[in-house]
Design a protein around this motif. Structure first.
Motif, PDB file in Angstrom:
ATOM      1  N   THR A  43     132.998  25.878  43.447  1.00  0.00           N
ATOM      2  CA  THR A  43     133.139  25.815  41.993  1.00  0.00           C
ATOM      3  C   THR A  43     131.744  25.803  41.368  1.00  0.00           C
ATOM      4  O   THR A  43     130.742  25.645  42.050  1.00  0.00           O
ATOM      5  N   GLY A  44     131.700  25.989  40.031  1.00  0.00           N
ATOM      6  CA  GLY A  44     130.404  26.092  39.353  1.00  0.00           C
ATOM      7  C   GLY A  44     129.697  27.397  39.648  1.00  0.00           C
ATOM      8  O   GLY A  44     128.477  27.504  39.508  1.00  0.00           O
ATOM      9  N   PHE A  45     130.467  28.394  40.056  1.00  0.00           N
ATOM     10  CA  PHE A  45     129.929  29.677  40.504  1.00  0.00           C
ATOM     11  C   PHE A  45     129.785  30.645  39.322  1.00  0.00           C
ATOM     12  O   PHE A  45     130.632  30.646  38.424  1.00  0.00           O
ATOM     13  N   PRO A  46     128.714  31.458  39.269  1.00  0.00           N
ATOM     14  CA  PRO A  46     127.698  31.695  40.290  1.00  0.00           C
ATOM     15  C   PRO A  46     126.415  30.861  40.125  1.00  0.00           C
ATOM     16  O   PRO A  46     125.525  30.964  40.958  1.00  0.00           O
ATOM     17  N   SER A  47     126.331  30.074  39.025  1.00  0.00           N
ATOM     18  CA  SER A  47     125.095  29.298  38.849  1.00  0.00           C
ATOM     19  C   SER A  47     124.887  28.336  40.011  1.00  0.00           C
ATOM     20  O   SER A  47     123.755  28.010  40.375  1.00  0.00           O
ATOM     21  N   ASP A  48     125.977  27.880  40.601  1.00  0.00           N
ATOM     22  CA  ASP A  48     125.898  27.022  41.786  1.00  0.00           C
ATOM     23  C   ASP A  48     126.597  27.747  42.924  1.00  0.00           C
ATOM     24  O   ASP A  48     127.812  27.916  42.913  1.00  0.00           O
ATOM     25  N   SER A  49     125.820  28.215  43.876  1.00  0.00           N
ATOM     26  CA  SER A  49     126.368  28.932  45.025  1.00  0.00           C
ATOM     27  C   SER A  49     125.720  28.382  46.283  1.00  0.00           C
ATOM     28  O   SER A  49     124.546  28.632  46.553  1.00  0.00           O
ATOM     29  N   ASP A  50     126.491  27.609  47.051  1.00  0.00           N
ATOM     30  CA  ASP A  50     125.941  27.009  48.260  1.00  0.00           C
ATOM     31  C   ASP A  50     125.583  28.052  49.306  1.00  0.00           C
ATOM     32  O   ASP A  50     124.588  27.908  50.019  1.00  0.00           O
ATOM     33  N   ALA A  89     133.887  36.051  38.091  1.00  0.00           N
ATOM     34  CA  ALA A  89     133.486  37.441  38.337  1.00  0.00           C
ATOM     35  C   ALA A  89     132.725  38.027  37.158  1.00  0.00           C
ATOM     36  O   ALA A  89     131.830  38.859  37.325  1.00  0.00           O
ATOM     37  N   ALA A  90     133.064  37.580  35.941  1.00  0.00           N
ATOM     38  CA  ALA A  90     132.380  38.096  34.753  1.00  0.00           C
ATOM     39  C   ALA A  90     130.899  37.719  34.723  1.00  0.00           C
ATOM     40  O   ALA A  90     130.100  38.359  34.036  1.00  0.00           O
ATOM     41  N   GLU A  91     130.535  36.672  35.471  1.00  0.00           N
ATOM     42  CA  GLU A  91     129.151  36.207  35.479  1.00  0.00           C
ATOM     43  C   GLU A  91     128.331  36.770  36.638  1.00  0.00           C
ATOM     44  O   GLU A  91     127.138  36.541  36.736  1.00  0.00           O
ATOM     45  N   VAL A  92     128.987  37.475  37.529  1.00  0.00           N
ATOM     46  CA  VAL A  92     128.314  37.926  38.752  1.00  0.00           C
ATOM     47  C   VAL A  92     127.543  39.216  38.499  1.00  0.00           C
ATOM     48  O   VAL A  92     128.061  40.157  37.906  1.00  0.00           O
ATOM     49  N   VAL A  93     126.292  39.220  38.948  1.00  0.00           N
ATOM     50  CA  VAL A  93     125.469  40.427  38.868  1.00  0.00           C
ATOM     51  C   VAL A  93     125.567  41.199  40.178  1.00  0.00           C
ATOM     52  O   VAL A  93     125.842  42.389  40.200  1.00  0.00           O
ATOM     53  N   GLY A  94     125.322  40.514  41.287  1.00  0.00           N
ATOM     54  CA  GLY A  94     125.417  41.150  42.597  1.00  0.00           C
ATOM     55  C   GLY A  94     126.437  40.435  43.463  1.00  0.00           C
ATOM     56  O   GLY A  94     126.459  39.209  43.523  1.00  0.00           O
ATOM     57  N   ARG A  95     127.262  41.221  44.129  1.00  0.00           N
ATOM     58  CA  ARG A  95     128.290  40.627  44.976  1.00  0.00           C
ATOM     59  C   ARG A  95     127.851  40.529  46.430  1.00  0.00           C
ATOM     60  O   ARG A  95     128.477  39.839  47.216  1.00  0.00           O
ATOM     61  N   TYR A  96     126.820  41.247  46.777  1.00  0.00           N
ATOM     62  CA  TYR A  96     126.322  41.223  48.144  1.00  0.00           C
ATOM     63  C   TYR A  96     124.811  41.390  48.104  1.00  0.00           C
ATOM     64  O   TYR A  96     124.282  42.201  47.344  1.00  0.00           O
ATOM     65  N   GLU A  97     124.146  40.574  48.876  1.00  0.00           N
ATOM     66  CA  GLU A  97     122.690  40.701  48.940  1.00  0.00           C
ATOM     67  C   GLU A  97     122.230  40.458  50.369  1.00  0.00           C
ATOM     68  O   GLU A  97     122.882  39.729  51.135  1.00  0.00           O
ATOM     69  N   GLU A  98     121.144  41.079  50.735  1.00  0.00           N
ATOM     70  CA  GLU A  98     120.583  40.838  52.050  1.00  0.00           C
ATOM     71  C   GLU A  98     119.060  40.889  51.981  1.00  0.00           C
ATOM     72  O   GLU A  98     118.467  41.445  51.048  1.00  0.00           O
ATOM     73  N   ARG A  99     118.447  40.303  52.997  1.00  0.00           N
ATOM     74  CA  ARG A  99     116.996  40.152  53.011  1.00  0.00           C
ATOM     75  C   ARG A  99     116.532  40.103  54.451  1.00  0.00           C
ATOM     76  O   ARG A  99     117.147  39.433  55.283  1.00  0.00           O
ATOM     77  N   LYS A 100     115.432  40.789  54.745  1.00  0.00           N
ATOM     78  CA  LYS A 100     114.873  40.755  56.092  1.00  0.00           C
ATOM     79  C   LYS A 100     113.468  40.189  56.025  1.00  0.00           C
ATOM     80  O   LYS A 100     112.636  40.651  55.243  1.00  0.00           O
ATOM     81  N   VAL A 101     113.231  39.160  56.845  1.00  0.00           N
ATOM     82  CA  VAL A 101     111.918  38.497  56.833  1.00  0.00           C
ATOM     83  C   VAL A 101     111.449  38.284  58.258  1.00  0.00           C
ATOM     84  O   VAL A 101     112.232  38.256  59.209  1.00  0.00           O
ATOM     85  N   GLY A 102     110.127  38.073  58.433  1.00  0.00           N
ATOM     86  CA  GLY A 102     109.540  37.709  59.718  1.00  0.00           C
ATOM     87  C   GLY A 102     109.529  38.875  60.685  1.00  0.00           C
ATOM     88  O   GLY A 102     109.631  40.051  60.317  1.00  0.00           O
ATOM     89  N   GLY A 103     109.338  38.519  61.953  1.00  0.00           N
ATOM     90  CA  GLY A 103     109.377  39.521  63.017  1.00  0.00           C
ATOM     91  C   GLY A 103     108.045  40.156  63.322  1.00  0.00           C
ATOM     92  O   GLY A 103     107.991  41.273  63.848  1.00  0.00           O
TER      93      GLY A 103
END
Length: 824
Positions: free
Chosen positions: A74-81, A116-130
């Motif tokens: 709840t409190g989504f998307p401003s609060d997303s665990d 859903a009305a507040e959501v900008v991106g529904r999927y995100e990914e990030r690659k770091v390190g290596g």
């Protein structure tokens, strides 16, 4: 009205299609560690600790994947665990210049329209390190259901309409648990599920989350409270989880300078690791990287604890089969026919289902419907099971155990009153408690014999003496009945597999055992099957065939020609015995009303039993109803006496009386029976008892079960009158099964469904192993059953869903049909 916007990335569609092939939900892979993280309250840092565990696991050499799942947000998307874990673990990897690269992703599944009305991106990914090029690891974070308003999920649903029922939520969660399991790196994966709020916070349906996730029984990490009042809150949360059968592996809490961890260790007597984390910065601008560095050793220790607990659990499950075969002596089991791989390892029970460990092709905990109702004792659904556990815990804490003679305490009195107002209503005035069904029968026989002595004036002034003439008491009983395994109970039943010389060399069989007409469904009709002694009577076909089961139980049959035939047969048997056995008396009638259970699930013609009862009562022969199996809604009514339209003098109850959760038995009697034991000497009293007579936990469980089964708010199968159960087995499907050419007979009544398979020679009877292969197939289908020779039965509880019962019937029909086609 459901108003979810669904955004589910299906990159693991092959795993999801595999899941759809499984027959029962709530299966759990054991190929890798899976934990649920709980908290004693809100705002205690569950998500922060989740991120710390994920970082520690992914920084170690072996695991290549970490799955973080937030089922309810709840409190989504401003609060997303899930987004917090995704970002912080990525930042930790970047800060520490890890040797492995990390591909982190965050997936959002189902959202209310407001979220859903507040959501900008529904999927995100990030690659770091290596930088060292030693390979790639994956962090997969998922939010399954989300609402905009920052309130409890049950309130968010009410305000935003994005409702989700418990079954749907568990199925969605299960898909995620199986996601990636068939990948090559499945053994190098961890999964962490983070709950919402506290241990007992409500889910969208208002089911407490500790109850909602119970079918999986995933080992728990408990986030304790390090603040003032936190010791109490943490202990309460811990006991709430334990009361529901969860394994709590570790307690973790923030060090707030109050040494709460030391107090918790004292309470837990060092039986459980309690870890303390550095104080969490309150400055919202703090990126927490320094805190993660300070906490690194604690999380490393926690990771090792979790890994060790997982490995030990899997090892215990694997060892159970071998150890059981080496040291346990199972009842009613030929050990020579049970190879190690056929032993069923039961991890837990939730309502009507076993959680069974399977290790054939993969390690998994899967659900099997307990179609034996755990040897005919079980009735509670998962909700009642939790209530029983709580109430029994209260009784144990309040009373422990106290002796019963000349004493009284509330649970015993409450239970006795409920028995007399329920199964004993209208005829019984006294309740005698014992420990199990067989000993309840022993008590009943003692009561009946005393009543017979009194009524037939065999007693004399010398209390322990009878007339000089030798007198031997016998019982009148039906062939095929079963009354228990204690010596006296065995004497009250006809020769059978249970009484043979190898089983009981002392057995004589102290009774007049007569054949009885049985009824069953054959080719969609109910037919009466007459014993040889009654075949000589000429009956019209319409007298022996019925279009409905209700006709069988109708009192209108009392005026039929079959009724006259039964009466003549019974009178003849009694007269012949009295002429033949000069010094032997029929001093009691004992019957299993309507159904002979252990004898092969045979339904006795209720008209025959009714006439038998009335004739014995005319001759002042005390009547005992053995309702150990048939009582408490097993046959669709609270007492089988309601089906026979007659009452006993004495009746025995056990099994379902406590909901099957703990042994307890009761023998009910009329006031006239009780009066025969009164006098001025203790030697005239009923000298029978058990150390645990009327034990508080059993009486408490019985009182709860009796009331719950009769409560229309809890038992949806009750009719509007509340006196009978609705049909739980689909009539059309039952008729179809009865038409199968390989079904010899079928019975269906209340919670019981049974079929006898067509067999020949040694394949028939109790010793038959004919149905073994069908049994194994049913277990593959998620149905645990154990046949009586070539008789396969399914048994549900008084509260079982008709939908579930119909699934059982369909699977049984399919397996029987398949068996005969393959063996034709």
């Amino acid at each position: 009205m459901k108003t979810f916007t669904i955004f589910l990335k299906t990159s693991n569609s092959s795993s999801f299609s595999l899941l759809r092939k499984r027959r029962f939900f709530s299966s759990l892979p054991l190929s890798h560690p899976i934990y649920t993280i709980w908290a004693a309250n809100t705002n205690l840092g569950k998500t922060l600790i989740s991120a710390g565990i994920a970082s520690s696991v992914l920084e170690s050499p072996n695991p290549s994947q970490f799955h973080y799942i937030k089922p309810l947000q709840t409190g989504f998307p401003s609060d997303s665990d899930s987004r917090f874990v995704y970002r912080k673990v990525s930042d930790v990897f970047l800060r520490r210049s890890a040797d492995f690269s990390l591909l982190a992703s965050n997936h959002v599944g189902n959202m209310s329209n407001a979220a859903a009305a507040e959501v900008v991106g529904r999927y995100e990914e990030r690659k770091v390190g290596g930088e060292c090029g030693l390979g790639e690891k994956k962090l997969i974070c998922r939010t399954l259901y989300a609402w905009k308003e920052a309130v409890s999920p049950h309130l968010a649903v009410r305000r935003e309409c994005g409702d989700v029922n418990d079954e749907e939520l568990l199925k969605t969660l299960e898909k995620c648990l199986w996601s990636g399991v068939d990948d090559e790196d499945k053994a190098e994966c961890w999964t962490l599920i983070e709950t919402a709020g506290g241990v007992a916070s409500p889910a969208p349906s208002q089911t407490l989350q500790c109850d909602l996730y119970r079918p999986f029984r995933i080992p728990a990490i408990l986030v304790g409270d390090g603040k003032l009042g936190g010791i109490s809150a943490t202990i309460s949360a811990y006991e709430t989880l334990k009361l529901r059968g969860y394994d709590v592996v570790a307690v973790v809490l923030e060090d707030c300078g109050l040494a709460n961890d030391a107090s918790l260790k004292t309470y837990l007597q060092n039986s459980l690791p309690v870890l303390s984390l550095p104080s969490i910065p309150q400055d919202l601008s703090d990126d927490l990287m320094e805190w993660f560095d300070k906490s690194n050793d604690v999380f490393a220790s926690l990771k090792d604890i979790l890994q060790s607990a997982f490995s030990e659990r899997v090892k215990r499950l694997h060892d159970l089969r071998k150890k059981a075969g080496d040291i346990i002596w199972w009842p009613f089991t030929q050990h020579g026919l049970v190879p190690e791989e056929k032993v069923t390892v039961i991890d837990s029970r939730c309502g009507e289902n076993f959680a069974v460990h399977k290790a054939d092709t993969r390690d998994v905990i899967t659900q099997q419907f307990d179609a034996c109702a755990s040897w005919w004792t079980q009735g509670p659904n998962s909700a009642l099971q939790i209530e029983l556990a709580r109430d029994m815990g209260y009784a144990a804490a309040r009373y422990g155990h106290v002796m019963f003679p000349e004493n009284v305490y509330e649970p015993a009195l409450d239970c006795a009153e409920l028995l007399l107002e329920g199964v004993g209503k209208g005829w019984a005035s006294r309740t005698f408690f014992s420990d199990n069904g067989s000993t309840a029968i022993e008590v009943a026989l003692k009561m009946a014999f005393r009543k017979f002595l009194h009524d037939h004036k065999i007693m004399v002034d010398n209390m322990d003496q009878i007339s000089k003439r030798s007198v031997e008491f016998r019982v009148l009983a039906l062939k095929g009945s079963y009354h228990g395994d204690t010596l006296g109970a065995m004497e009250a039943q006809a020769p059978s597999s249970y009484t043979g010389f190898l089983q009981q060399p002392w057995y004589i069989g102290r009774g007049l055992f007569i054949d009885s007409p049985t009824v069953c469904m054959q080719r969609a009709n109910w037919n009466i099957l007459l014993p040889n002694e009654l075949l000589s009577d000429r009956h019209k076909e319409e007298d022996l065939m019925f279009g409905s089961r209700d006709e069988l139980f109708s009192e209108n049959r009392d005026r039929s020609k079959v009724s006259s035939s039964y009466l003549a047969y019974i009178s003849k048997q009694l007269s012949a015995f009295s002429r033949r056995e000069q010094d032997k008396w029929i001093a009691a009638l004992i019957i299993e009303p309507v159904i002979h259970a252990a004898g092969g699930m045979h339904m006795v013609d209720p008209l025959f039993q009714r006439i038998l009862v009335r004739e014995c009562q005319k001759q002042r022969i005390p009547v005992i109803f053995d309702e150990v199996f048939t009582g408490f809604w097993r046959l669709g009514v609270e007492s089988a006496a309601e089906l026979l339209h007659c009452s006993p003098d004495i009746a025995c109850y056990a099994k379902l009386v406590t909901g099957g959760i703990i042994p307890l038995a009761a023998t009910l009697a009329t006031e006239a029976v009780f009066q025969t034991f009164l006098g001025d000497s203790k030697l005239k009293a009923l000298l029978h008892g058990h150390s645990y007579s009327a034990h508080a936990m059993g009486c408490t469980a019985a009182a709860k079960s009796i009331k719950s089964f009769k409560d229309r708010m809890k038992n949806l199968n009750l009719t509007s009158e509340g006196t009978t159960l609705k049909e739980v087995w689909d009539a059309e499907l039952v008729n179809t099964i009865s038409m199968h050419p390989q079904i010899k007979r079928l019975i269906v009544l209340g919670t019981v469904f049974a079929v006898e398979l067509q067999t020949h020679g040694s394949n028939a009877g109790y010793a038959s192993t004919f149905a073994t292969s069908i049994l194994q197939k049913l277990r593959e289908d998620g149905i645990y059953t154990r046949p009586l020779g070539n008789v396969i039965y399914l048994m549900c509880g008084p509260c079982s869903s008709p939908r579930v019962c119909n699934q059982l019937l369909l699977k049984l029909y399919h397996r029987i049909d398949e068996f005969y086609k393959n063996n034709s």
